[in-house]
Design an enzyme around this catalytic site. Sequence first.
Site, PDB file in Angstrom:
ATOM      1  N   ASN A  95       0.558  -1.037   0.292  1.00 24.93           N
ATOM      2  CA  ASN A  95       0.058  -0.190  -0.313  1.00 24.93           C
ATOM      3  C   ASN A  95       1.141   0.903   0.317  1.00 24.93           C
ATOM      4  O   ASN A  95       0.162   2.515  -0.612  1.00 24.93           O
ATOM      5  CB  ASN A  95      -0.925   0.440   0.820  1.00 24.93           C
ATOM      6  N   SER A 103      -0.043  -8.182   6.677  1.00 23.92           N
ATOM      7  CA  SER A 103      -0.855  -8.943   7.458  1.00 23.92           C
ATOM      8  C   SER A 103      -0.566  -9.689   8.742  1.00 23.92           C
ATOM      9  O   SER A 103       0.488 -10.190   8.839  1.00 23.92           O
ATOM     10  CB  SER A 103      -1.942  -9.261   6.358  1.00 23.92           C
ATOM     11  N   GLU A 125       4.871  -4.859  12.315  1.00 26.17           N
ATOM     12  CA  GLU A 125       3.926  -3.593  11.786  1.00 26.17           C
ATOM     13  C   GLU A 125       3.089  -4.652  11.365  1.00 26.17           C
ATOM     14  O   GLU A 125       3.331  -4.505   9.504  1.00 26.17           O
ATOM     15  CB  GLU A 125       4.681  -2.626  11.075  1.00 26.17           C
ATOM     16  N   LEU A 126       1.618  -4.797  11.450  1.00 28.98           N
ATOM     17  CA  LEU A 126       0.489  -5.373  11.259  1.00 28.98           C
ATOM     18  C   LEU A 126      -1.140  -4.866  11.396  1.00 28.98           C
ATOM     19  O   LEU A 126       0.000  -3.521  11.138  1.00 28.98           O
ATOM     20  CB  LEU A 126       0.664  -6.494  12.155  1.00 28.98           C
ATOM     21  N   CYS A 170      -2.730   1.184   7.240  1.00 25.91           N
ATOM     22  CA  CYS A 170      -3.275   0.290   8.330  1.00 25.91           C
ATOM     23  C   CYS A 170      -3.732   1.354   9.049  1.00 25.91           C
ATOM     24  O   CYS A 170      -4.341   0.456  10.209  1.00 25.91           O
ATOM     25  CB  CYS A 170      -1.516  -0.177   8.768  1.00 25.91           C
ATOM     26  N   GLU A 211     -10.149  -6.043   9.701  1.00 26.59           N
ATOM     27  CA  GLU A 211      -9.549  -4.859   9.724  1.00 26.59           C
ATOM     28  C   GLU A 211      -9.701  -4.846   8.095  1.00 26.59           C
ATOM     29  O   GLU A 211      -9.686  -6.274   6.970  1.00 26.59           O
ATOM     30  CB  GLU A 211      -8.028  -5.738   9.695  1.00 26.59           C
TER      31      GLU A 211
HETATM   32  N1  LIG Z   1       1.469  -1.413  10.638  1.00 30.00           N
HETATM   33  C1  LIG Z   1       2.042  -0.795   9.702  1.00 30.00           C
HETATM   34  O1  LIG Z   1       2.886  -0.004   9.179  1.00 30.00           O
HETATM   35  C2  LIG Z   1       1.257  -0.931   8.587  1.00 30.00           C
HETATM   36  C3  LIG Z   1       1.753  -0.459   7.178  1.00 30.00           C
HETATM   37  C4  LIG Z   1       1.202  -1.046   5.735  1.00 30.00           C
HETATM   38  C5  LIG Z   1       0.278  -1.845   5.926  1.00 30.00           C
HETATM   39  N2  LIG Z   1       0.320  -3.064   7.496  1.00 30.00           N
HETATM   40  C6  LIG Z   1      -0.723  -4.322   6.530  1.00 30.00           C
HETATM   41  O2  LIG Z   1      -0.579  -4.934   5.737  1.00 30.00           O
HETATM   42  C7  LIG Z   1      -1.748  -5.800   5.653  1.00 30.00           C
HETATM   43  C8  LIG Z   1      -1.750  -5.443   3.625  1.00 30.00           C
HETATM   44  O3  LIG Z   1      -0.703  -5.627   3.079  1.00 30.00           O
HETATM   45  P1  LIG Z   1       0.053  -6.270   2.190  1.00 30.00           P
HETATM   46  O4  LIG Z   1      -1.494  -7.100   1.610  1.00 30.00           O
HETATM   47  O5  LIG Z   1       1.106  -6.423   1.191  1.00 30.00           O
HETATM   48  O6  LIG Z   1      -0.017  -7.419   3.365  1.00 30.00           O
HETATM   49  P2  LIG Z   1       0.721  -9.150   3.120  1.00 30.00           P
HETATM   50  O7  LIG Z   1       0.623  -9.301   4.119  1.00 30.00           O
HETATM   51  O8  LIG Z   1      -0.378  -9.869   2.133  1.00 30.00           O
HETATM   52  O9  LIG Z   1       2.168  -9.127   2.256  1.00 30.00           O
HETATM   53  C9  LIG Z   1       2.960  -8.193   3.168  1.00 30.00           C
HETATM   54  C10 LIG Z   1       4.231  -8.988   2.210  1.00 30.00           C
HETATM   55  O10 LIG Z   1       4.209 -10.303   2.393  1.00 30.00           O
HETATM   56  C11 LIG Z   1       4.723 -10.287   1.295  1.00 30.00           C
HETATM   57  N3  LIG Z   1       4.116 -12.008   1.765  1.00 30.00           N
HETATM   58  C12 LIG Z   1       3.203 -12.802   1.507  1.00 30.00           C
HETATM   59  N4  LIG Z   1       3.205 -13.735   1.990  1.00 30.00           N
HETATM   60  C13 LIG Z   1       4.654 -14.348   2.724  1.00 30.00           C
HETATM   61  C14 LIG Z   1       4.766 -15.146   3.181  1.00 30.00           C
HETATM   62  N5  LIG Z   1       4.312 -16.638   3.396  1.00 30.00           N
HETATM   63  N6  LIG Z   1       6.060 -14.980   3.539  1.00 30.00           N
HETATM   64  C15 LIG Z   1       6.830 -14.431   3.474  1.00 30.00           C
HETATM   65  N7  LIG Z   1       6.424 -13.212   3.026  1.00 30.00           N
HETATM   66  C16 LIG Z   1       4.703 -12.900   3.059  1.00 30.00           C
HETATM   67  C17 LIG Z   1       4.158 -10.215   0.251  1.00 30.00           C
HETATM   68  O11 LIG Z   1       4.910 -11.022  -0.569  1.00 30.00           O
HETATM   69  C18 LIG Z   1       4.410  -8.987   0.404  1.00 30.00           C
HETATM   70  O12 LIG Z   1       5.858  -8.287   0.257  1.00 30.00           O
HETATM   71  C19 LIG Z   1      -2.649  -5.270   5.954  1.00 30.00           C
HETATM   72  O13 LIG Z   1      -2.757  -6.113   7.269  1.00 30.00           O
HETATM   73  C20 LIG Z   1      -1.707  -3.915   6.973  1.00 30.00           C
HETATM   74  O14 LIG Z   1      -3.058  -3.489   7.917  1.00 30.00           O
HETATM   75  C21 LIG Z   1       0.569  -2.922   8.598  1.00 30.00           C
HETATM   76  O1  LIG Z   2      -0.364   1.752   5.834  1.00 29.83           O
HETATM   77  C1  LIG Z   2       0.064   2.285   6.661  1.00 29.83           C
HETATM   78  C2  LIG Z   2       1.521   3.023   7.344  1.00 29.83           C
HETATM   79  O2  LIG Z   2       2.134   2.765   8.147  1.00 29.83           O
HETATM   80  C3  LIG Z   2       1.298   4.341   7.109  1.00 29.83           C
HETATM   81  S1  LIG Z   2       1.851   6.361   6.981  1.00 29.83           S
HETATM   82  O3  LIG Z   2       1.194   6.051   5.125  1.00 29.83           O
HETATM   83  O4  LIG Z   2       2.983   5.233   6.807  1.00 29.83           O
HETATM   84  O5  LIG Z   2       1.598   7.118   7.341  1.00 29.83           O
END
Ligand SMILES: NC(=O)c1ccc[n+]([C@@H]2O[C@H](COP(=O)([O-])OP(=O)(O)OC[C@H]3O[C@@H](n4cnc5c(N)ncnc54)[C@H](O)[C@@H]3O)[C@@H](O)[C@H]2O)c1
Ligand SMILES: O=C[C@H](O)CS(=O)(=O)O
Length: 474
Positions: A153, A230, A249-250, A283, A377
């Site tokens: 994202n 995630s 960071e989930l 997130c 979420e």
């Molecule tokens: N807390 C934060 O700062 C933050 C920031 C941005 C997004 N997010 C979270 O990320 C999620 C959305 O992003 P997404 O859909 O890309 O998440 P995702 O968990 O599907 O993928 C994240 C990364 O992990 C990789 N991945 C997927 N399966 C894997 C595995 N089995 N082993 C290792 N790596 C693997 C993906 O290719 C990608 O690069 C949401 O839950 C959101 O809340 C959290």
């Molecule tokens: O999606 C979550 C990000 O950490 C928010 S921000 O873009 O860092 O503000």
Amino acid sequence: MGAVQQYKLFIDGKWEQADQTMEVIDKFTLKPFAAIAKARRQHVTAAVQSAHAALKTPFSPFERYKVLSKVAQLLQEHREDFANTLVLEVGKPIRESLGEVDRAIQTLIISAEEAKRIHGEGVPVEAAAGSEKRIAFTMRVPVGVIAAITPFNVPLNLVCHKICPAIAAGNSVILKPSDLTPIVSLKLAELFSEAGLPSGRLQVVTGDGPEIGTWLLDNEQVRMFSFTGSLRVGQLIRQKAGIRKVALELGNNSATIVHKDCNMDQAVEMVAVKSFNNSGQVCISVQRVFVHEDIKAEFARRLKERTEQFVVGNPHDKQTDIGPMISLKEAERVEGWVQEAVDQGASLISGGKRDGALYYPTILTDIKPEMKVCRQEVFGPVVSIDTYQEIDEVIHKVNDSEYGLQAGLFTNDLAFAMKAAKEIEVGGLIINDASAYRVDHMPYGGVKNSGTGKEGPSYAIEEMTEEKLIVINL
Ligand SMILES: NC(=O)c1ccc[n+]([C@@H]2O[C@H](COP(=O)([O-])OP(=O)(O)OC[C@H]3O[C@@H](n4cnc5c(N)ncnc54)[C@H](O)[C@@H]3O)[C@@H](O)[C@H]2O)c1
Ligand SMILES: O=C[C@H](O)CS(=O)(=O)O
């Protein structure tokens, strides 16, 4: 259809092709615009070996400062090109994409400065009986080889939040960006190479997430995993990493409280913008709004009015506020969750409409906390309004979540604000703003199932270094 640009793996300072490729889709046209190399195990093994070997070549804090500063300058020079890439691969509207590039520049600059501030401290062991002739101090030393795995994202700035502090602290990094939005990471690696980053300090391996994740987790030379994504994947990494360092960071289902004494203009504007930025794929995006019963009708009316002013459409258009979601499948998922909530008794007061991967900003009321749109979420442009009468009641409702990343609270009641600061279970509470507030030098990270550890360069550097004690018997 224009030519599909081919991108390679970045390993040991060189660009390397793989025998398989994966398409990267323009998220508005849903057509491929680029292709990335699909790494095999041998590529990941070579990347880890290169990262490990690079640690043996001195790379001083001042040299790290210079490289990071140079990349910030280069990114500024390429600001529009990077923003246009974000529009293509994320579907993020151009204004918001330019904003992400600006934040990444700040993250680079902050990391460069922090490279000059890494230090240990004196330890007064001589204060212990029998140690009068000893002197002691600590040193912060790099962890070594760090695997950085990032989400789709915010694919430029969140990558910077991992690789920049890692490099600033003297580590080597293997970056595995999302296969949905990998291009900005590859372009960023080009800037690092141009800025003179020594070979092996940064690798970018693209391809299948689970495959590459497994190969990295199998490799004991990787000493830390810095993961953003995630809860599901974060749990997998935590389980497989063993006793190695893991920063997570989930996800979140961010709450924001709107109290009866708030500045309503401020609350409506901030909740609207921070519910629907990046099509809600953030997130800390507002997902659950708790409005005091006395002002609920007025707030809902004004939030609807403000939300229906947003321009939904082509992310390349400067007027667009909300572009497509990351995929048709995700937009259909969100559409299904909204319909399920309505079938369970929720009231749809705005939105609820999908046009391909475009999902219109949606507001629900009369929700129940066990509905998916509240409990899980959403990661989409959907916000639910609930009400409360008492302060203890709303703090309980906010805490009724498996997550705890950030929350917002609009009030002028200092006693309420401080009570909430103590009792709301989150990594960050934002007073008189919505949950989705972040500047890049602040500590950032959640509790409960939102993760462990803090980002923000100086905080990430703490996690990406070990504090080593040195005692000298004079
Ligand atoms: N807390 C934060 O700062 C933050 C920031 C941005 C997004 N997010 C979270 O990320 C999620 C959305 O992003 P997404 O859909 O890309 O998440 P995702 O968990 O599907 O993928 C994240 C990364 O992990 C990789 N991945 C997927 N399966 C894997 C595995 N089995 N082993 C290792 N790596 C693997 C993906 O290719 C990608 O690069 C949401 O839950 C959101 O809340 C959290
Ligand atoms: O999606 C979550 C990000 O950490 C928010 S921000 O873009 O860092 O503000």
